[in-house]
Design an enzyme around this catalytic site. Structure first.
Site, mmCIF file in Angstrom:
data_model
loop_
_atom_site.group_PDB
_atom_site.id
_atom_site.type_symbol
_atom_site.label_atom_id
_atom_site.label_comp_id
_atom_site.label_asym_id
_atom_site.label_seq_id
_atom_site.Cartn_x
_atom_site.Cartn_y
_atom_site.Cartn_z
ATOM 1 C CE1 TYR A 1 -2.964 3.120 1.362
ATOM 2 C CE2 TYR A 1 -1.996 2.751 3.530
ATOM 3 C CZ TYR A 1 -2.774 3.508 2.685
ATOM 4 O OH TYR A 1 -3.375 4.644 3.158
ATOM 5 C CG ASP B 1 -3.173 -2.829 7.703
ATOM 6 O OD1 ASP B 1 -4.392 -3.075 7.753
ATOM 7 O OD2 ASP B 1 -2.722 -1.721 7.351
ATOM 8 C CB ILE C 1 -7.431 -2.385 6.948
ATOM 9 C CG1 ILE C 1 -8.468 -1.272 6.733
ATOM 10 C CG2 ILE C 1 -6.611 -2.559 5.701
ATOM 11 C CD1 ILE C 1 -7.862 0.103 6.494
ATOM 12 C CE LYS D 1 -9.123 1.181 2.906
ATOM 13 N NZ LYS D 1 -9.016 2.250 1.926
#
Ligand SMILES: Cc1ncc(COP(=O)(O)O)c(C=O)c1O
Length: 469
Positions: free
Chosen positions: A145, A230, A232, A272
């Site tokens: 990312y 992570d 998410i 998200k």
């Protein structure tokens, strides 16, 4: 300038990356069905806009939560007055239960181990402050990312060392790649403090396999370092293989009583999974009480507002709502993803098979004029300026191979996606036509050794677009 800090004047925020530049171009000329049908279509933004109707209809039925009332009585004063940085207990409980639900209740989470932060951005940075000093390093698998360059490095002074992953094994992490990144950090005199992975992956849209997670646990055990997972996108997994959280692996391997247990930390956010990035709700979940205590104090710099916590604790505690939301959202993501995949296919473009996330990792290597990142940028510019699609080049995600692009599908309507695919197809067709006529031309001129420049193909696409307008 002289009186400003180095942080302000240095260029390490990452705003100049093509990832952010594409957004800026989009802002200048955004596509609108009626007002600007020739505008740039935004496919570089990982936002989930497919399921807004669900929280909207929940809000319509639960007026108290949105109106800051309890049993019909206003609680504005309670919410507006000073907020303790520990967060609302009811919200922390609702959030950990939601996290467990996403993981099929195979693991449970203790609300005393969670720290609320203003999004995953803040959670990742806070963890860096807790786990590393300026000049220490975290190893990250590529592609990653693009925001991590800002979130992990900018204010903390922590360095990122890439774990080079390649298309040869679908960008999976391997033991030699991990070891090589570790050695590279040492050659640069950087002390490695941990590994950070995104599972499911942004930008790949894939979940990590159990053997990959096992490998990571073994690696951090061996090197005595941290692991940040992570997660998410954990609630966006729409097809098999399912999502395996790092916490599940620790439990399955009965590692609760070992030192590695306290060195694994999860980052989460509702940006998200619930499509609420504007609400700024994130979290750190850590098994280390010292990290939890320090991160809780640091969360003062990026708290989640009380009214947001109040509203979402009511929404997430409604199990009927969360169940229905997850099921419908998965179906919609899957449908939109398959529309993107088939649209790309029609244009002769393939992508990495994915089962999660809000994007596909698209293979445009065959459209490059050469196997270089310069050619990737050249192609990207044509796609942004001529085809008018904002997508993210792999180089902005630190991909080691030129020609890959991240294309988001859940922030636009089905019709807009269809138009985007039509634009892409005519672009690819124009390249093919020009390539073919070029081939004929090249054959006829072979004796004169004429050198063909691929850029001509792009130019003629541009000319054709102009003619059509
Ligand atoms: C992997 C990853 N981590 C963190 C973030 C930041 O999320 P938030 O909006 O919760 O700060 C993003 C956003 O795109 C992301 O993809």
């Amino acid at each position: 300038m002289g009186l400003l800090s180095r942080k302000v004047t240095c260029n390490s925020h990452g705003q100049d990356s093509s990832y952010f530049l594409g957004w800026q171009e989009y802002e200048k000329n955004p596509y609108h069905e009626v007002n600007n049908p020739q505008g740039i279509i935004q496919m570089g933004l990982a936002e989930n806009q497919l399921s807004f109707d669900l929280p909207e209809s929940w809000l319509a039925k639960n007026a108290d939560a949105a109106g800051f009332k309890r049993d019909g009585q206003s609680i504005l004063k309670e919410l507006a007055l000073f907020q303790d940085y520990h967060g609302l207990p009811a919200f922390k409980k609702a959030l950990v239960d939601f996290m467990a639900e996403i993981r099929g209740n195979k693991v449970t989470f203790d609300p005393n181990h969670i720290v609320l932060t203003a999004g995953a951005t803040s959670a990742n940075e806070t963890l860096m402050f807790c786990l590393a000093e300026q000049g220490d390093a975290f190893l990250l698998p590529t592609p990653y990312y693009p925001g991590f360059d800002r979130d992990l490095k900018w204010r903390t002074g922590v360095e990122i060392v890439p774990i080079q992953c390649t298309s040869s094994n679908r960008f999976q992490i391997t033991a030699p790649a991990l070891e090589e990144a570790y050695q590279q950090a040492q050659r640069k005199n950087l002390r490695v403090k941990g590994v950070l992975v995104t599972n499911p992956s942004n930008p790949l849209g894939t979940t990590m396999r159990r053997d990959e997670l096992d490998l990571l646990i073994n690696f951090i055990t061996d090197k005595e370092i941290h692991l940040i997972s992570d997660e998410i996108y954990s609630g966006t997994v729409f097809s098999s293989p399912g999502f395996v959280s790092i916490m599940e692996v620790l439990k399955d391997r009965s590692l609760e009583q070992t030192p590695v247990w306290e060195r694994v930390h999860i980052v989460y956010s509702l940006s998200k999974d619930l499509g609420l990035p504007g609400f700024r709700v994130g979290a750190i979940y850590s098994n280390d009480p010292i990290v939890v205590a320090a991160a809780t104090k640091m969360s003062s710099f990026g708290l989640v507002s009380s009214q947001t916590q109040y509203l979402l604790s009511a929404m997430l505690s409604d199990k009927k709502f969360t169940k229905e939301y997850m099921a419908k959202n998965h179906k919609r993501l899957q449908k939109q993803q398959s529309k993107l995949v088939s649209g790309l296919e029609k244009a002769g473009i393939g992508c990495l098979e994915s089962n999660a996330g809000l994007f596909c990792w698209v293979d445009m290597r065959h459209l490059l004029s050469s196997n270089t990142f310069e050619a990737e940028m050249e192609l990207w510019k044509r796609i942004v300026y001529d085809v008018k699609l904002n997508i993210s080049p792999g180089s902005s995600c630190h991909c080691s191979e030129p020609g890959w692009f991240r294309v988001c599908f859940s922030n636009i309507s089905e019709d807009t996606l269809k138009l985007a695919m039509q634009r892409l197809k005519s672009f690819v067709d124009s390249i093919a036509i020009n390539d073919q006529s070029h081939q004929e031309l090249k054959n006829s001129r072979k004796k004169f050794r004429t050198k063909w420049v691929f850029r001509l193909s792009f130019q003629s696409f541009h000319d054709r677009e102009q003619d059509e307008r």
